[in-house]
Write an enzyme that holds these catalytic residues in place. Structure first.
Site, mmCIF file in Angstrom:
data_model
loop_
_atom_site.group_PDB
_atom_site.id
_atom_site.type_symbol
_atom_site.label_atom_id
_atom_site.label_comp_id
_atom_site.label_asym_id
_atom_site.label_seq_id
_atom_site.Cartn_x
_atom_site.Cartn_y
_atom_site.Cartn_z
ATOM 1 C CG ASN A 111 -1.819 1.124 1.347
ATOM 2 O OD1 ASN A 111 -1.422 2.237 1.046
ATOM 3 N ND2 ASN A 111 -3.041 0.891 1.775
ATOM 4 C CG HIS A 153 -8.020 4.289 1.471
ATOM 5 N ND1 HIS A 153 -8.171 4.193 2.829
ATOM 6 C CD2 HIS A 153 -9.234 4.694 1.008
ATOM 7 C CE1 HIS A 153 -9.412 4.506 3.165
ATOM 8 N NE2 HIS A 153 -10.072 4.832 2.080
ATOM 9 C CD GLU A 190 -7.274 -6.073 3.287
ATOM 10 O OE1 GLU A 190 -7.512 -5.850 2.086
ATOM 11 O OE2 GLU A 190 -6.416 -5.453 3.949
ATOM 12 C CG ASP A 215 -2.941 4.687 0.701
ATOM 13 O OD1 ASP A 215 -2.934 4.499 -0.528
ATOM 14 O OD2 ASP A 215 -3.835 4.279 1.463
HETATM 15 N N1 PXP Z 1 -5.836 -3.015 4.242
HETATM 16 C C1 PXP Z 1 -6.804 -2.071 4.316
HETATM 17 C C2 PXP Z 1 -8.192 -2.443 3.909
HETATM 18 C C3 PXP Z 1 -6.507 -0.761 4.739
HETATM 19 O O1 PXP Z 1 -7.485 0.162 4.818
HETATM 20 C C4 PXP Z 1 -5.170 -0.439 5.057
HETATM 21 C C5 PXP Z 1 -4.826 0.970 5.454
HETATM 22 O O2 PXP Z 1 -5.054 1.823 4.377
HETATM 23 C C6 PXP Z 1 -4.199 -1.445 4.949
HETATM 24 C C7 PXP Z 1 -4.557 -2.733 4.558
HETATM 25 C C8 PXP Z 1 -2.754 -1.177 5.247
HETATM 26 O O3 PXP Z 1 -2.601 -0.866 6.596
HETATM 27 P P1 PXP Z 1 -1.183 -0.406 7.145
HETATM 28 O O4 PXP Z 1 -0.852 0.890 6.465
HETATM 29 O O5 PXP Z 1 -1.406 -0.263 8.608
HETATM 30 O O6 PXP Z 1 -0.209 -1.487 6.774
#
Ligand code: PXP
Length: 239
Positions: A7, A43, A151, A9
């Site tokens: 991820n 996201h 998930e 983001d």
């Molecule tokens: N999965 C989902 C559905 C999420 O919303 C997030 C956070 O955006 C993550 C995984 C990843 O989480 P983290 O950044 O804590 O690894």
């Protein structure tokens, strides 16, 4: 071995802190893929606080593995998803004031709105996943909505402040994963996973995919994306 979705983001979070043109989450995604990531997860929030539509547009053209879009189940976001065509959409609850996604979707409470969202996305040839807490009733409700994936939210396991609590939360994830797989759902997991806590989750055979963001991007700031992804993959492989 499970698939790793990285991820990116938080690369955009760093960029947006200065409204600058860098660092670019698109570049980060390419580097993560070159290091062995199996999926890129983003996201796009309704307030566009980190990922922008421009990021999604370019990622759709450049991601060579699988593009997983996390989003709220709103009419506007469904239009964004249908316009960009990610491979998978993960529906998540979203509140503007939260720091990060807190808790999974309450599928039963929102089943009518979710049903129509799921249908529109599936009609658009997009695989649909629901981000839920590892609870029997959420899994059964997700199954009734005809999604392909759930998930499981690992936040409570990751935040546990005693071994006893961590073991209890892990057991909930194991049981939830077994039930979901038994119902024919593909099972992913994520939220709060780190280099310190990933291994027990990586050992759960029913879970086929982990989505990890903050810990990988945080390490990438110091050692580079390539090494950060490879180190996570190695922990998963040897779990
Ligand atoms: N999965 C989902 C559905 C999420 O919303 C997030 C956070 O955006 C993550 C995984 C990843 O989480 P983290 O950044 O804590 O690894």
């Amino acid at each position: 071995m499970q698939r790793l979705g990285v991820n990116v983001d938080h690369v955009a979070t760093l960029r947006q802190a200065r409204r600058a043109g860098y660092p670019d989450p698109v570049t980060a995604a390419a580097l993560a893929e070159l290091a062995g990531a199996d999926q890129i997860t983003v996201h796009v929030r309704e307030d566009r606080r980190h990922m922008q539509d421009r990021d999604l547009l370019i990622l759709r053209q450049t991601v060579r593995t699988v593009l997983n879009l996390e989003m709220a189940a709103t009419a506007d976001m469904v239009q964004v998803a249908l316009a960009h065509g990610p491979d998978t959409v993960t529906l998540v609850p979203e509140r503007r004031e939260e720091l990060t996604t807190e808790g999974g979707l309450d599928v039963g409470a929102h089943k009518d709105a979710l049903r129509s969202t799921v249908r529109q996305l599936r009609d658009g040839d997009i695989e649909v996943s629901l981000f839920i807490d590892p609870e029997v009733e959420q899994i059964r409700a997700a199954h009734r909505l005809d999604v392909q994936v759930v998930e499981l939210h690992t936040g409570r396991y990751c935040d546990a402040d005693s071994d006893r609590q961590r073991t209890r939360e892990l057991t909930r994830i194991v049981d939830a994963a077994k039930l979901a797989a038994h119902l024919g759902l593909r099972v992913a997991a994520g939220h709060g996973l780190s280099y310190e806590n990933v291994r027990p989750v990586a050992r759960i055979p029913e879970i086929t995919e982990l989505n990890i963001g903050h810990s990988i991007v945080a390490r990438a700031v110091l050692v580079g994306m390539d090494r950060a992804v490879r180190e996570m993959l190695e922990l998963m492989r040897t779990a």
